[in-house]
Design an enzyme around this catalytic site. Sequence first.
Site, short mmCIF file in Angstrom:
data_model
loop_
_atom_site.label_atom_id
_atom_site.label_comp_id
_atom_site.label_asym_id
_atom_site.label_seq_id
_atom_site.Cartn_x
_atom_site.Cartn_y
_atom_site.Cartn_z
N GLY A 18 0.84 -1.20 0.00
CA GLY A 18 0.00 0.00 0.00
C GLY A 18 0.87 1.24 0.00
N GLY A 48 3.51 1.29 2.43
CA GLY A 48 4.76 0.85 3.06
C GLY A 48 4.96 1.45 4.44
CE LYS A 62 0.33 15.89 5.37
NZ LYS A 62 1.26 17.01 5.49
CB THR A 81 -2.77 -3.00 9.22
OG1 THR A 81 -3.30 -1.72 8.84
CG2 THR A 81 -1.65 -3.38 8.26
NE ARG A 82 -9.64 -5.78 13.29
CZ ARG A 82 -10.84 -6.33 13.11
NH1 ARG A 82 -10.97 -7.41 12.38
NH2 ARG A 82 -11.90 -5.80 13.66
CB SER A 83 -5.61 1.29 10.03
OG SER A 83 -5.40 2.64 10.33
N GLY A 99 -7.87 5.45 13.12
CA GLY A 99 -7.47 6.85 12.98
C GLY A 99 -7.66 7.62 14.27
CG LEU A 155 -6.97 -14.41 4.08
CD1 LEU A 155 -8.21 -13.98 4.84
CD2 LEU A 155 -6.87 -15.93 4.03
CE1 TYR A 196 0.13 5.04 18.82
CE2 TYR A 196 1.97 6.11 19.89
CZ TYR A 196 1.37 5.62 18.75
OH TYR A 196 2.02 5.73 17.54
C1 LIG Z 1 4.78 7.37 11.69
C2 LIG Z 1 3.71 6.35 11.66
C3 LIG Z 1 2.47 6.64 12.22
C4 LIG Z 1 1.45 5.68 12.21
N1 LIG Z 1 0.23 5.98 12.74
C5 LIG Z 1 -0.77 5.09 12.69
C6 LIG Z 1 -2.06 5.40 13.23
O1 LIG Z 1 -2.29 6.49 13.74
N2 LIG Z 1 -3.03 4.45 13.14
C7 LIG Z 1 -2.80 3.24 12.54
O2 LIG Z 1 -3.71 2.44 12.45
N3 LIG Z 1 -1.58 2.92 12.06
C8 LIG Z 1 -0.58 3.80 12.10
N4 LIG Z 1 0.66 3.48 11.60
C9 LIG Z 1 0.88 2.16 10.99
C10 LIG Z 1 0.55 2.08 9.49
O3 LIG Z 1 0.44 3.36 8.93
C11 LIG Z 1 -0.72 1.28 9.30
O4 LIG Z 1 -0.44 -0.07 9.63
C12 LIG Z 1 -1.31 1.35 7.88
O5 LIG Z 1 -2.60 0.82 7.93
C13 LIG Z 1 -0.50 0.65 6.82
O6 LIG Z 1 -1.02 1.04 5.56
P1 LIG Z 1 -0.11 1.00 4.25
O7 LIG Z 1 -0.96 1.39 3.11
O8 LIG Z 1 1.11 1.80 4.46
O9 LIG Z 1 0.22 -0.55 4.17
P2 LIG Z 1 1.61 -1.29 3.93
O10 LIG Z 1 2.57 -0.92 4.98
O11 LIG Z 1 2.03 -1.12 2.52
O12 LIG Z 1 1.15 -2.80 4.14
C14 LIG Z 1 0.75 -3.26 5.40
C15 LIG Z 1 0.22 -4.68 5.28
O13 LIG Z 1 -1.00 -4.67 4.55
C16 LIG Z 1 -0.89 -5.46 3.37
N5 LIG Z 1 -1.60 -4.75 2.31
C17 LIG Z 1 -1.40 -3.48 1.90
N6 LIG Z 1 -2.25 -3.19 0.90
C18 LIG Z 1 -3.00 -4.30 0.68
C19 LIG Z 1 -4.03 -4.64 -0.24
N7 LIG Z 1 -4.50 -3.77 -1.13
N8 LIG Z 1 -4.54 -5.89 -0.19
C20 LIG Z 1 -4.10 -6.80 0.72
N9 LIG Z 1 -3.12 -6.53 1.60
C21 LIG Z 1 -2.58 -5.29 1.58
C22 LIG Z 1 0.60 -5.60 3.11
O14 LIG Z 1 0.91 -6.77 2.39
C23 LIG Z 1 1.15 -5.62 4.52
O15 LIG Z 1 1.03 -6.91 5.05
C24 LIG Z 1 1.70 4.42 11.62
C25 LIG Z 1 2.94 4.14 11.04
C26 LIG Z 1 3.94 5.10 11.07
C27 LIG Z 1 5.27 4.78 10.46
#
Ligand SMILES: Cc1cc2nc3c(=O)[nH]c(=O)nc-3n(C[C@H](O)[C@H](O)[C@H](O)COP(=O)(O)OP(=O)(O)OC[C@H]3O[C@@H](n4cnc5c(N)ncnc54)[C@H](O)[C@@H]3O)c2cc1C
Length: 543
Positions: free
Chosen positions: A128, A130, A198, A208-210, A212, A262, A463
């Site tokens: 996505g 990274g 961003k 990743t079950r993010s 916000g 998956l 956190y």
């Molecule tokens: C400075 C910083 C702040 C952060 N703050 C937060 C926060 O406030 N809340 C939060 O939830 N997380 C936070 N994170 C963690 C991160 O941003 C999350 O985990 C985010 O959801 C990852 O999204 P990504 O698009 O960067 O995924 P990636 O890092 O590219 O991938 C993450 C995982 O998802 C998989 N994946 C990605 N895209 C797909 C797709 N289309 N289909 C299937 N699998 C996929 C990848 O294979 C990998 O296993 C933070 C990270 C950093 C470095």
Amino acid sequence: MKWWGWGRADTAFHHDDKPALRPLLLDRLGVDIDIPAAAPPDVADLHIAPPRRPEPLTSALAAATRLSDDPVERLVHGTGKSLRELVDLRAGRLGRLPDLVVHPGDEAETAAVLRLALDHDAVVIPFGGGSNISGSLRPPDDEQRPVISIDLDRMNRVTSIDTESGLAVIEAGALGPELEEQLNAAGWTLGHFPDSFKHSTLGGWIATRSSGMQSDTYGDIAAMVLAVRVVTPHGLLETRPLPGTSTGPSVLQMILGSEGRLGVITEATVRIRPLPQRRVVLGYLYPSWEAGLRATAAITRGEARPAFVRLADAEETTFSLSLRTGGPGLAEKLLDGYVRKVRRQDPAQVCLGLVGFEGTPAAVRRDQRLVASAVKAAGGFPIGAGAGAVYDRKKFDTPYIRDFLLSRGVHADVSETGAPWSRLPGLYAEVMTAFHAGLAASGARGSVMCHLSHTDPVGACLYFTFAVVPAEDGDLHDYDVVKSAVQQAFVDGGGTLSHHHAVGTEHARWLSEDVSPAGAGLIGALFAGIDPAAQLNPGKIVP
Ligand SMILES: Cc1cc2nc3c(=O)[nH]c(=O)nc-3n(C[C@H](O)[C@H](O)[C@H](O)COP(=O)(O)OP(=O)(O)OC[C@H]3O[C@@H](n4cnc5c(N)ncnc54)[C@H](O)[C@@H]3O)c2cc1C
């Protein structure tokens, strides 16, 4: 995105205009941030192993979609942003990188790539933004098969908006700003604002079950997503956007948090809301962490519906104040005097609370009144909109501090958990004890601070941000001792291994303790059933 750190290449954290930061870090870590920092690493100094490009797979992929084996692209796609990955990259320890990076333009191209990979005994890792910090992207070091990173960056459109239902269909590769810009233009918002907003994508959030920063009212991504389309080894998996369904175990829930194991999520249908008419973030000071917890729990369980409620402990409050530019202004000096002399509180114990209000002007006024009375009942008092405005303006810049510290030999990282309100005070104390025990065992110098956020009527997220000064540059031993102690305290104390940073490889060790051995077995069986040869992002969640 920098390959060696966070964010844009032209943006970095500076301390020259923040006079309170240097003495604080000298005191807590014994580190003088005025000393010259290590220069960012140069990609020319790295040894990037040549890619494995077996034929006929490579030619077939090139015919199916856009393909690259550029060394820097492979580097960027082979790692996330966990502290381990950043330290390893700076030390030239690159591990196993993807061999090829593909950029499909649509779902059909994504399906073609997956089919080719499966048929040619290759490994596929969806990418996505990274930004994950749990080791969710790194190929296993001993992976012998060709590794293909599927970057969905060309699939970034909001394809439709159902204004009657409040739903939008969005392609999975859309970065936060890309999807908000398109929704805002039509008067809507998703309302999902992780600190990584961003540089992270809808697909990554789902995988990743993010959660916000406004999950308190908008819900986390699991609550926002109503339907997905996923390219899997067994064909296109498609769920429907329904307000409720009793169709067996939830297929949608299986995709949420699946970290690419998956299939590749190509699109999602999400709940959207009209843009709020008014937004304001107000600050409050509490005499202690306990008082702040009481107020925060009362606000969350009360009638007000703030966009977010956040409480920093005394150490994080001190750290936040040390980031102000210039010396303390007149308002701060008056506030300090007020805290000491009028309220007779110890400034070193004072905790900062922030509450975000959104909605119609009338709803915002009503919520402010309700919050003010909960704050007062707990012994706190309001400090106006100044601290909140700074937080709102700077929230996406804070992550740059980690690289600044890393260049000065400090390993800074975060670990977060979720637990019911009844466990939060005890869990906070247990994690602090575990951190200091870990630090003592490692012999390193370090510091820890915490905030509470992502509130829910039944609980919240704790956190923790911590810093460790390793005995030797690039050596992760001390960090590992401390991080393990904190994670173990989470699961021992009734919390989860991570509230919203996923499992990846960093947290996989605690999976069985979090969901029970039978639960971990169920997840393993699901992965093995759909992907028996472990070709989809192997080694993540269940090793
Ligand atoms: C400075 C910083 C702040 C952060 N703050 C937060 C926060 O406030 N809340 C939060 O939830 N997380 C936070 N994170 C963690 C991160 O941003 C999350 O985990 C985010 O959801 C990852 O999204 P990504 O698009 O960067 O995924 P990636 O890092 O590219 O991938 C993450 C995982 O998802 C998989 N994946 C990605 N895209 C797909 C797709 N289309 N289909 C299937 N699998 C996929 C990848 O294979 C990998 O296993 C933070 C990270 C950093 C470095």
